[in-house]
Design an enzyme around this catalytic site. Structure first.
Site, PDB file in Angstrom:
ATOM      1  N   CYS A 154     -10.265 -33.547   4.403  1.00  0.00           N
ATOM      2  CA  CYS A 154      -9.940 -34.937   4.699  1.00  0.00           C
ATOM      3  C   CYS A 154     -10.592 -35.912   3.724  1.00  0.00           C
ATOM      4  O   CYS A 154     -10.350 -37.112   3.783  1.00  0.00           O
ATOM      5  CB  CYS A 154     -10.342 -35.274   6.132  1.00  0.00           C
ATOM      6  SG  CYS A 154      -9.362 -34.361   7.338  1.00  0.00           S
ATOM      7  N   GLY A 183      -7.264 -33.426  15.983  1.00  0.00           N
ATOM      8  CA  GLY A 183      -8.674 -33.782  16.064  1.00  0.00           C
ATOM      9  C   GLY A 183      -8.951 -35.248  15.788  1.00  0.00           C
ATOM     10  O   GLY A 183      -9.814 -35.858  16.438  1.00  0.00           O
ATOM     11  N   THR A 205       5.907 -38.999  24.298  1.00  0.00           N
ATOM     12  CA  THR A 205       6.479 -37.746  24.773  1.00  0.00           C
ATOM     13  C   THR A 205       5.764 -36.561  24.125  1.00  0.00           C
ATOM     14  O   THR A 205       5.594 -36.501  22.915  1.00  0.00           O
ATOM     15  CB  THR A 205       7.984 -37.682  24.430  1.00  0.00           C
ATOM     16  OG1 THR A 205       8.639 -38.811  25.013  1.00  0.00           O
ATOM     17  CG2 THR A 205       8.612 -36.402  24.964  1.00  0.00           C
ATOM     18  N   GLN A 228     -13.928 -27.476  14.277  1.00  0.00           N
ATOM     19  CA  GLN A 228     -14.231 -26.251  13.540  1.00  0.00           C
ATOM     20  C   GLN A 228     -14.756 -25.143  14.452  1.00  0.00           C
ATOM     21  O   GLN A 228     -14.588 -23.957  14.166  1.00  0.00           O
ATOM     22  CB  GLN A 228     -15.274 -26.529  12.446  1.00  0.00           C
ATOM     23  CG  GLN A 228     -14.738 -27.253  11.231  1.00  0.00           C
ATOM     24  CD  GLN A 228     -13.731 -26.434  10.436  1.00  0.00           C
ATOM     25  OE1 GLN A 228     -13.674 -25.220  10.518  1.00  0.00           O
ATOM     26  NE2 GLN A 228     -12.918 -27.124   9.653  1.00  0.00           N
ATOM     27  N   SER A 285      -8.330 -29.080  17.618  1.00  0.00           N
ATOM     28  CA  SER A 285      -7.065 -29.205  16.883  1.00  0.00           C
ATOM     29  C   SER A 285      -6.389 -27.857  16.725  1.00  0.00           C
ATOM     30  O   SER A 285      -7.056 -26.839  16.462  1.00  0.00           O
ATOM     31  CB  SER A 285      -7.337 -29.814  15.500  1.00  0.00           C
ATOM     32  OG  SER A 285      -6.135 -30.034  14.792  1.00  0.00           O
ATOM     33  N   GLY A 286      -5.068 -27.829  16.854  1.00  0.00           N
ATOM     34  CA  GLY A 286      -4.315 -26.591  16.789  1.00  0.00           C
ATOM     35  C   GLY A 286      -4.321 -25.899  15.442  1.00  0.00           C
ATOM     36  O   GLY A 286      -4.372 -24.671  15.366  1.00  0.00           O
ATOM     37  N   HIS A 287      -4.280 -26.664  14.364  1.00  0.00           N
ATOM     38  CA  HIS A 287      -4.100 -26.032  13.053  1.00  0.00           C
ATOM     39  C   HIS A 287      -5.363 -25.384  12.510  1.00  0.00           C
ATOM     40  O   HIS A 287      -5.319 -24.707  11.477  1.00  0.00           O
ATOM     41  CB  HIS A 287      -3.537 -27.039  12.038  1.00  0.00           C
ATOM     42  CG  HIS A 287      -4.528 -27.996  11.475  1.00  0.00           C
ATOM     43  ND1 HIS A 287      -5.032 -27.871  10.196  1.00  0.00           N
ATOM     44  CD2 HIS A 287      -5.101 -29.096  11.992  1.00  0.00           C
ATOM     45  CE1 HIS A 287      -5.867 -28.860   9.952  1.00  0.00           C
ATOM     46  NE2 HIS A 287      -5.928 -29.617  11.033  1.00  0.00           N
TER      47      HIS A 287
END
Length: 381
Positions: free
Chosen positions: A326, A71, A237, A179, A199-201
């Site tokens: 954060c 994110g 990559t 979120q 974001s993935g997490h």
């Protein structure tokens, strides 16, 4: 006693299917997707398959999905590079006072470069007022960046209404949906969103991977420069295993699954709030209890230090938070609660964020609520 994890807004545990998918990919797909030989093509095929899965979840084209490290990179890319590309048309940007630091910090950077940023205030629910937004919009406004759902209170912003207003304005519309993506049904095309970060997490996927939706035709420059990956839009990559894991998490989050999560989260909230009320605890919900993300519950426990409450709960096997992960570890009060209540208001330092997710049970909520009540009573005495 099993630890009760109620900080899913900070990060989520990976779903077993995600772990299995990543393990399979790490064992069998190791090629560089930019390589033209068979091993590279296999990695490229996996990359594009996940891109299609994510595009389908938003009802957009695969070409419009750019893989990122998460994110923060998505927000920084959307904000800084849009401002850079459009600076000849103007230098005015509109945002809110309750954005995530991944939005606020790049905006402060742009202010140091001569850009003019308007930080819209929020009402007592933590939501911006559309009249204020309309008043702030100027001819030289080039970018609007407004969070989809706040990470501390869960408050949902009027994204669709903002998109409709901007249909008649050339400003680019970005939303931080980190979120909200795992909870809400989002359609950028229908809502007038030009750029969207995720974001993935936050969706039971891996850390260190995310994506940025960029509307086709939008002029754009990469934040990271180097190779020509992601069609020259993001050098480096690609993290194939991480991207595959995120794709599996997205596959798991079907509309039916999201609806089931919302219903369960609502039940969890009712258990906690009913028990607090029955025990006579003096509390207040921060934000609008209805118009918010279902997995976030932010409560002001009047007369009780949020720091102390968090510490005592942690010592008793419960993970919660007092704000965005954060900004954790800082001595600064929550900028979100300050925007709602004003600086110096007791709610700013007497609030707790509880966030639900995969793995939580009703039994845990009952046990947590009982412990929470005992802890609040002990600290007040």
């Amino acid at each position: 006693m099993k630890y009760i994890y109620l900080d899913h807004a900070a990060t989520t545990p990976m779903h077993p299917d995600v772990i299995e998918e990543m393990t399979t990919v790490m064992n069998s797909i190791f090629g560089n997707p930019s390589s033209i030989h068979g091993v590279g093509r296999e990695a490229h095929q996996k990359l594009e398959a996940v891109r299609q899965v994510i595009a389908d979840s938003l009802k957009v084209k695969p070409h419009e999905i750019i893989f990122t490290s998460g994110g923060t990179e998505g927000d920084n890319t959307a904000i800084i590079e849009t401002a850079e590309v459009m600076k000849k048309q103007g230098k005015h940007i509109i945002t809110t006072a309750v954005e995530h630091p991944a939005v606020l910090q790049p905006l402060r950077y742009l202010e140091s470069k001569g850009y003019d940023v308007t930080y819209l205030p929020v009402d007592e629910s933590g939501r911006i007022i559309l009249k204020d937004f309309k008043s702030a919009l100027r001819e030289d406004t080039i970018l609007v960046s407004i969070v989809y759902g706040n990470s501390e209170t869960g408050q949902l912003m009027p994204i669709k209404e903002i998109g409709e207003i901007l249909q008649e304005h050339p400003a680019v519309f970005h939303t931080d949906a980190v979120q909200a993506y795992g909870s809400e049904e989002i359609s950028p095309k229908e809502m007038g969103i030009d750029l969207l970060s995720a974001s993935g997490h936050k969706i039971n996927g891996p850390k260190g991977v995310g994506f940025l939706y960029k509307r086709d035709g939008l002029v754009f420059q990469p934040l990271l420069r180097g190779g020509e990956q992601e069609e020259k839009r993001r050098a480096g990559t690609e993290n194939i295993a991480g991207i595959a894991g995120m794709g599996k998490a997205v596959e798991w989050l079907t509309p039916a699954e999201k609806a089931a999560h919302k219903a369960k989260n609502k039940d969890f909230q009712e258990i906690i709030l009913d028990k607090l009320s029955e025990a006579g605890i003096d509390y207040q919900i921060n934000g609008d209890c209805e118009n918010k993300l279902s997995h976030i519950l932010n409560i002001w426990f009047k007369g009780v230090s949020g720091d102390l409450l968090l510490m005592h709960l942690d010592l008793n096997g419960v993970a919660v938070s007092i704000g965005s992960a954060c900004t954790a570890g800082t001595v600064d009060p929550s900028h979100v609660l300050e925007a709602i209540y004003g600086k110096g208001h007791p709610a700013v330092k007497e609030s707790l964020r509880i966030s639900f997710g995969y793995g939580n049970t009703e039994e845990e909520m009952i046990r947590f609520a009982d412990l929470l009540i005992k802890t609040v009573q002990r600290l007040k005495n």
